[in-house]
Design an enzyme around this catalytic site. Structure first.
Site, PDB file in Angstrom:
ATOM      1  N   GLU A 191      35.557 -20.731  -5.235  1.00 30.10           N
ATOM      2  CA  GLU A 191      34.459 -20.772  -6.231  1.00 30.10           C
ATOM      3  C   GLU A 191      33.736 -22.118  -6.193  1.00 30.10           C
ATOM      4  OE1 GLU A 191      34.475 -18.518  -9.665  1.00 30.10           O
ATOM      5  OE2 GLU A 191      35.902 -17.057  -8.888  1.00 30.10           O
TER       6      GLU A 191
ATOM      7  N   PRO B 250      31.988 -15.839   7.269  1.00 26.74           N
ATOM      8  CA  PRO B 250      32.752 -16.749   8.136  1.00 26.74           C
ATOM      9  C   PRO B 250      32.012 -18.074   8.370  1.00 26.74           C
ATOM     10  CG  PRO B 250      32.805 -14.510   9.002  1.00 26.74           C
ATOM     11  CD  PRO B 250      31.878 -14.486   7.830  1.00 26.74           C
TER      12      PRO B 250
ATOM     13  N   ARG C  13      68.836 -32.585 -16.718  1.00 26.06           N
ATOM     14  CA  ARG C  13      69.327 -33.277 -15.518  1.00 26.06           C
ATOM     15  C   ARG C  13      69.739 -34.712 -15.880  1.00 26.06           C
ATOM     16  NH1 ARG C  13      71.504 -32.281 -10.587  1.00 26.06           N
ATOM     17  NH2 ARG C  13      71.001 -33.945  -9.130  1.00 26.06           N
TER      18      ARG C  13
ATOM     19  N   GLY D  92      63.184 -33.314  -8.033  1.00 26.38           N
ATOM     20  CA  GLY D  92      63.876 -33.924  -6.889  1.00 26.38           C
ATOM     21  C   GLY D  92      64.043 -32.912  -5.759  1.00 26.38           C
TER      22      GLY D  92
ATOM     23  N   SER E  13      30.421 -22.907   1.681  1.00 23.36           N
ATOM     24  CA  SER E  13      29.779 -23.833   0.740  1.00 23.36           C
ATOM     25  C   SER E  13      28.270 -23.642   0.712  1.00 23.36           C
ATOM     26  CB  SER E  13      30.084 -25.282   1.148  1.00 23.36           C
ATOM     27  OG  SER E  13      31.463 -25.514   1.125  1.00 23.36           O
TER      28      SER E  13
ATOM     29  N   THR F  30      34.064 -25.596  -3.460  1.00 20.35           N
ATOM     30  CA  THR F  30      35.088 -26.636  -3.284  1.00 20.35           C
ATOM     31  C   THR F  30      34.804 -27.766  -4.277  1.00 20.35           C
ATOM     32  OG1 THR F  30      33.803 -27.929  -1.714  1.00 20.35           O
ATOM     33  CG2 THR F  30      35.186 -26.152  -0.788  1.00 20.35           C
TER      34      THR F  30
ATOM     35  N   TRP G  37      36.854 -13.831   3.213  1.00 17.16           N
ATOM     36  CA  TRP G  37      37.644 -14.361   2.083  1.00 17.16           C
ATOM     37  C   TRP G  37      37.520 -13.521   0.819  1.00 17.16           C
ATOM     38  CZ3 TRP G  37      40.512 -17.840   4.266  1.00 17.16           C
ATOM     39  CH2 TRP G  37      39.978 -18.680   5.241  1.00 17.16           C
TER      40      TRP G  37
HETATM   41  C1  LIG Z   1      42.204 -17.554  -1.234  1.00 14.29           C
HETATM   42  C2  LIG Z   1      40.713 -17.559  -1.201  1.00 14.29           C
HETATM   43  C3  LIG Z   1      40.022 -16.596  -1.939  1.00 14.29           C
HETATM   44  C4  LIG Z   1      38.638 -16.547  -1.889  1.00 14.29           C
HETATM   45  N1  LIG Z   1      37.976 -15.558  -2.566  1.00 14.29           N
HETATM   46  C5  LIG Z   1      36.628 -15.408  -2.391  1.00 14.29           C
HETATM   47  C6  LIG Z   1      35.952 -14.277  -2.934  1.00 14.29           C
HETATM   48  O1  LIG Z   1      36.542 -13.430  -3.619  1.00 14.29           O
HETATM   49  N2  LIG Z   1      34.633 -14.122  -2.672  1.00 14.29           N
HETATM   50  C7  LIG Z   1      33.936 -15.026  -1.927  1.00 14.29           C
HETATM   51  O2  LIG Z   1      32.742 -14.843  -1.742  1.00 14.29           O
HETATM   52  N3  LIG Z   1      34.553 -16.122  -1.400  1.00 14.29           N
HETATM   53  C8  LIG Z   1      35.882 -16.321  -1.602  1.00 14.29           C
HETATM   54  N4  LIG Z   1      36.524 -17.408  -1.054  1.00 14.29           N
HETATM   55  C9  LIG Z   1      35.771 -18.322  -0.206  1.00 14.29           C
HETATM   56  C10 LIG Z   1      35.610 -19.719  -0.795  1.00 14.29           C
HETATM   57  O3  LIG Z   1      34.726 -19.691  -1.872  1.00 14.29           O
HETATM   58  C11 LIG Z   1      35.179 -20.636   0.350  1.00 14.29           C
HETATM   59  O4  LIG Z   1      36.302 -20.818   1.191  1.00 14.29           O
HETATM   60  C12 LIG Z   1      34.678 -21.967  -0.137  1.00 14.29           C
HETATM   61  O5  LIG Z   1      33.441 -21.815  -0.816  1.00 14.29           O
HETATM   62  C13 LIG Z   1      34.500 -22.978   0.985  1.00 14.29           C
HETATM   63  O6  LIG Z   1      33.802 -22.424   2.064  1.00 14.29           O
HETATM   64  P1  LIG Z   1      34.385 -22.601   3.553  1.00 14.29           P
HETATM   65  O7  LIG Z   1      35.789 -22.167   3.535  1.00 14.29           O
HETATM   66  O8  LIG Z   1      33.433 -21.925   4.471  1.00 14.29           O
HETATM   67  O9  LIG Z   1      34.371 -24.159   3.810  1.00 14.29           O
HETATM   68  P2  LIG Z   1      33.125 -25.017   4.338  1.00 14.29           P
HETATM   69  O10 LIG Z   1      31.914 -24.682   3.562  1.00 14.29           O
HETATM   70  O11 LIG Z   1      33.070 -24.908   5.819  1.00 14.29           O
HETATM   71  O12 LIG Z   1      33.588 -26.488   3.946  1.00 14.29           O
HETATM   72  C14 LIG Z   1      34.554 -27.217   4.726  1.00 14.29           C
HETATM   73  C15 LIG Z   1      34.757 -28.581   4.060  1.00 14.29           C
HETATM   74  O13 LIG Z   1      33.504 -29.313   4.061  1.00 14.29           O
HETATM   75  C16 LIG Z   1      33.202 -29.693   2.734  1.00 14.29           C
HETATM   76  N5  LIG Z   1      31.737 -29.647   2.563  1.00 14.29           N
HETATM   77  C17 LIG Z   1      30.902 -28.634   2.883  1.00 14.29           C
HETATM   78  N6  LIG Z   1      29.632 -28.940   2.587  1.00 14.29           N
HETATM   79  C18 LIG Z   1      29.676 -30.176   2.012  1.00 14.29           C
HETATM   80  C19 LIG Z   1      28.687 -31.053   1.454  1.00 14.29           C
HETATM   81  N7  LIG Z   1      27.401 -30.714   1.361  1.00 14.29           N
HETATM   82  N8  LIG Z   1      29.092 -32.251   0.989  1.00 14.29           N
HETATM   83  C20 LIG Z   1      30.402 -32.618   1.053  1.00 14.29           C
HETATM   84  N9  LIG Z   1      31.386 -31.827   1.549  1.00 14.29           N
HETATM   85  C21 LIG Z   1      31.013 -30.631   2.016  1.00 14.29           C
HETATM   86  C22 LIG Z   1      33.907 -28.701   1.851  1.00 14.29           C
HETATM   87  O14 LIG Z   1      34.125 -29.216   0.555  1.00 14.29           O
HETATM   88  C23 LIG Z   1      35.185 -28.478   2.607  1.00 14.29           C
HETATM   89  O15 LIG Z   1      36.099 -29.512   2.303  1.00 14.29           O
HETATM   90  C24 LIG Z   1      37.918 -17.505  -1.120  1.00 14.29           C
HETATM   91  C25 LIG Z   1      38.619 -18.469  -0.396  1.00 14.29           C
HETATM   92  C26 LIG Z   1      39.983 -18.506  -0.433  1.00 14.29           C
HETATM   93  C27 LIG Z   1      40.713 -19.552   0.382  1.00 14.29           C
END
Ligand SMILES: Cc1cc2nc3c(=O)[nH]c(=O)nc-3n(C[C@H](O)[C@H](O)[C@H](O)COP(=O)(O)OP(=O)(O)OC[C@H]3O[C@@H](n4cnc5c(N)ncnc54)[C@H](O)[C@@H]3O)c2cc1C
Length: 381
Positions: free
Chosen positions: A364, A130, A269, A340, A134, A366, A158
């Site tokens: 995997e 949670p 269309r 559309g 990233s 962002t 997740w």
């Molecule tokens: C449908 C779904 C399936 C998933 N499946 C898996 C899974 O099977 N196993 C698993 O382990 N995880 C899984 N994930 C997790 C996913 O990998 C994370 O959601 C993702 O890595 C981003 O982490 P966060 O959601 O905590 O966002 P955060 O890390 O909190 O980031 C929030 C925002 O800040 C930006 N940000 C963060 N740090 C930086 C930085 N240094 N520089 C610039 N921007 C930054 C991010 O790009 C993002 O826009 C899944 C997520 C989803 C939505």
């Protein structure tokens, strides 16, 4: 018309034909209803496992299909064009096998790998938490060594296939060292103390279950650890380099499907007395969509060919993930525009494609994190 692919062998061409056939029969007819009903298609993974598709990218000596990565990714692209949730699940399953296949002992591999690569067992990958997405070095889930094993406590967020998987490839802290203190464990789904929360209520990819997994005093034997203690983060990041290419390929398939829907619609269309594809403004939009799809495919294939040749490919994998998922977002959004008002309804799949594309820019790593990886490579070069 199937995509006219550059493939390395006649065998690969036959494989792609077979995959297309299976995907048309087993995936495409179910996709819309399962997505609407938010149902996880566990039986589809069994079918793909029996057909040998889940282990295609692994060596034959380990029970896999021995296919080059450039072929494997095109298989994922074909699946992604029929049903993104399943294609993502196949890619994630391959990711969950990576630590055992690459870092497990022969004994560990002989014990578990055949069923994993053969698709009898479905995997999930637990890296995120949670408060650690990233930044996986911030993870808090912990494994404490006890007599002959470890006890795991914490929360993984997740988790794709959470609650449905047969095993959980889990990155867990074994010491306080930020990145050198993480180890990798293969946790069986029936381990006492391992539970899944109610699945996330997502915007899209609703046929793919995503759930928080709770580890409460989960005991595993010492032989469930993959690689050395403290090697977990490098293993996880290496797995993600390969996994990101899988997501790039799935995103390309999704974009290809959106492009095909758009072209078919635009040819029939009519406005102002002619097909909308013959209005230059709309034709140019379709041309840009086709260029984006082709660029995405070429970019992931370049990275895959480097991997197949044993060259470094981490930077190219990040570039491919960034380019292909941004392309999928753009192409699926434009597909809604081409259709559309009808594009904005659930009568056509393009609005679903658009919702599915969004998450590909997030998981995997962002796309901001991909840019960070690319910039680090540039700084080191
Ligand atoms: C449908 C779904 C399936 C998933 N499946 C898996 C899974 O099977 N196993 C698993 O382990 N995880 C899984 N994930 C997790 C996913 O990998 C994370 O959601 C993702 O890595 C981003 O982490 P966060 O959601 O905590 O966002 P955060 O890390 O909190 O980031 C929030 C925002 O800040 C930006 N940000 C963060 N740090 C930086 C930085 N240094 N520089 C610039 N921007 C930054 C991010 O790009 C993002 O826009 C899944 C997520 C989803 C939505």
């Amino acid at each position: 018309m199937p995509v006219d692919r550059l493939l390395p062998s006649a065998e690969a061409r036959e494989l792609l034909d077979l995959v297309r056939d299976i995907a048309d029969r087993e995936l495409l007819p179910l996709a819309a209803s399962y997505e609407r009903e938010e149902r996880f298609p566990r039986e589809v993974f069994r079918t793909l496992g029996k057909a040998g598709i889940l282990g295609l990218a692994y060596p034959e000596s380990q029970g896999g299909g021995g296919q080059p990565y450039e072929v494997w990714l095109q298989v994922l692209e074909e699946l992604g064009a029929r049903w993104a949730s399943v294609a993502v699940g196949v890619s994630v399953h391959a990711l969950t096998c990576f630590p055992l296949a690459g870092y497990g002992t022969t004994e560990q591999q002989e014990r578990w790998l055949p069923e994993m690569l053969g698709g009898e067992l479905l995997g999930a990958y637990c890296l995120s938490e949670p408060d650690a997405g990233s930044d996986p070095g911030a993870m808090r889930t912990r494994a404490v060594a006890t007599d002959g094993g470890y006890v795991l406590d914490g929360v993984k967020a997740w988790v794709t296939h959470g609650g449905h998987a047969d095993f959980y490839t889990s990155m867990v802290r074994t010491s306080d060292a930020r990145s050198g203190g993480i180890s990798c464990f293969l946790v069986p789904a029936d381990a006492a103390g391992l539970t899944a929360d109610r699945p996330e209520d997502k915007m899209g990819l609703t046929g793919s279950t995503t759930a928080t997994m709770r580890f409460e005093g989960v005991r595993v034997e010492a032989d469930r650890r993959m690689g050395a203690e403290g090697q977990g983060l490098p293993i996880a990041l290496a797995a993600l380099d390969a996994g990101r290419l899988g997501i790039a390929a799935v995103a390309t398939g999704l974009a290809q499907a959106a492009l095909e829907q758009s072209v078919a619609y635009a040819k029939t269309r009519q406005t102002f007395g002619k097909a909308i594809i013959d209005h230059q403004g709309l034709g140019f939009l379709l041309a840009d969509m086709a260029a984006a799809v082709q660029t995405a495919r070429t970019t992931y294939l370049d990275a895959a060919r480097r991997k197949d040749l044993g060259m470094a490919y981490a930077q190219e994998a990040s570039i491919a993930k960034l380019v292909a998922t941004d392309a999928a977002m753009k192409v699926t959004t434009d597909a809604v525009q081409v259709l559309g008002g009808y594009g904005y309804t659930r009568d056509f799949p393009v609005e679903r494609f658009m919702r599915e594309a969004k998450v590909m820019q997030i998981f995997e790593g962002t796309n901001q994190i991909q840019r960070m990886v690319i910039a680090r490579h540039l700084a080191k070069s």
